[in-house]
Design an enzyme around this catalytic site. Structure first.
Site: not given
Ligand code: NI
Length: 186
Positions: A47, A52, A102-103, A144-145, A148
């Site tokens: 995701g 991000q 998480c990226l 999670h997304e 953000h």
């Molecule tokens: Ni993330």
């Protein structure tokens, strides 16, 4: 199409309350979504949320790979999907620990409390509304997304910081435990 630069934890854009997307079909939104799919795949992520990639807008892309499904009927696999102006409803008070990365927090992983079942809805770039009730990995990725979009990173959800570490170390420990388990079985 382009691979976008991913903001890492500490960058203020990740703490922003993101703004609604007024025109999901606008050319710049379509371009952003296409670039986010490419960036997510390039980074081998499940995701990616717009903040991000330095765009504080209420949209994210994700995918639920079949090999990550818990096997529950509602843990449905999903190909690349975009959710614009999404809403998420947690369907119980219960929380389960799910391992997440998480990226924007590269190399690390943690067990994060998440609702086991959620309902979510949102539109795509053509304005098509979709609504789903999902569980397991699919539900975890969406929570999670969605976080953000409200400036929340997974460490802010954590309660037990002993379940937080570098992927490489955690994998090493898991391998040792696996070897011990195999030894015990024989
Ligand atoms: Ni993330």
């Amino acid at each position: 199409m382009a691979i976008l630069k991913i903001a890492r934890m500490g960058h203020p854009v990740l703490l922003e309350q993101c703004a609604p997307v007024h025109d999901p079909g606008a050319l710049e939104i379509r371009r952003l979504v296409a670039d986010m799919f490419e960036t997510m795949e390039d980074a081998s992520g499940a995701g990616l949320a717009a903040p991000q990639v330095h765009m504080p807008l209420r949209l994210f892309v994700f995918r639920a790979m079949p090999d990550r499904s818990s096997g529950d009927d509602r843990d449905t696999p999903m190909p690349n999907t975009v959710m614009i102006n999404p809403e998420v409803e947690l369907l119980s008070e219960e929380r389960v620990l799910r391992w997440e990365g998480c990226l924007s927090i590269p190399g690390l992983r943690a067990a994060v409390p998440r609702a086991p079942v959620i309902r979510y809805r949102g539109v795509d770039c053509d304005g098509n509304l979709s609504e789903r009730v999902v569980s397991g990995f699919h539900a975890g990725v969406v929570q999670h997304e969605f976080d953000h979009l409200n400036g929340i990173l997974y460490p802010m959800r954590m309660q037990d910081f002993t379940l937080f570490g570098f992927n490489e170390e955690l994998m090493r420990v898991a391998q040792i435990r696996q070897q011990q388990a195999e030894t015990e079985e024989t």
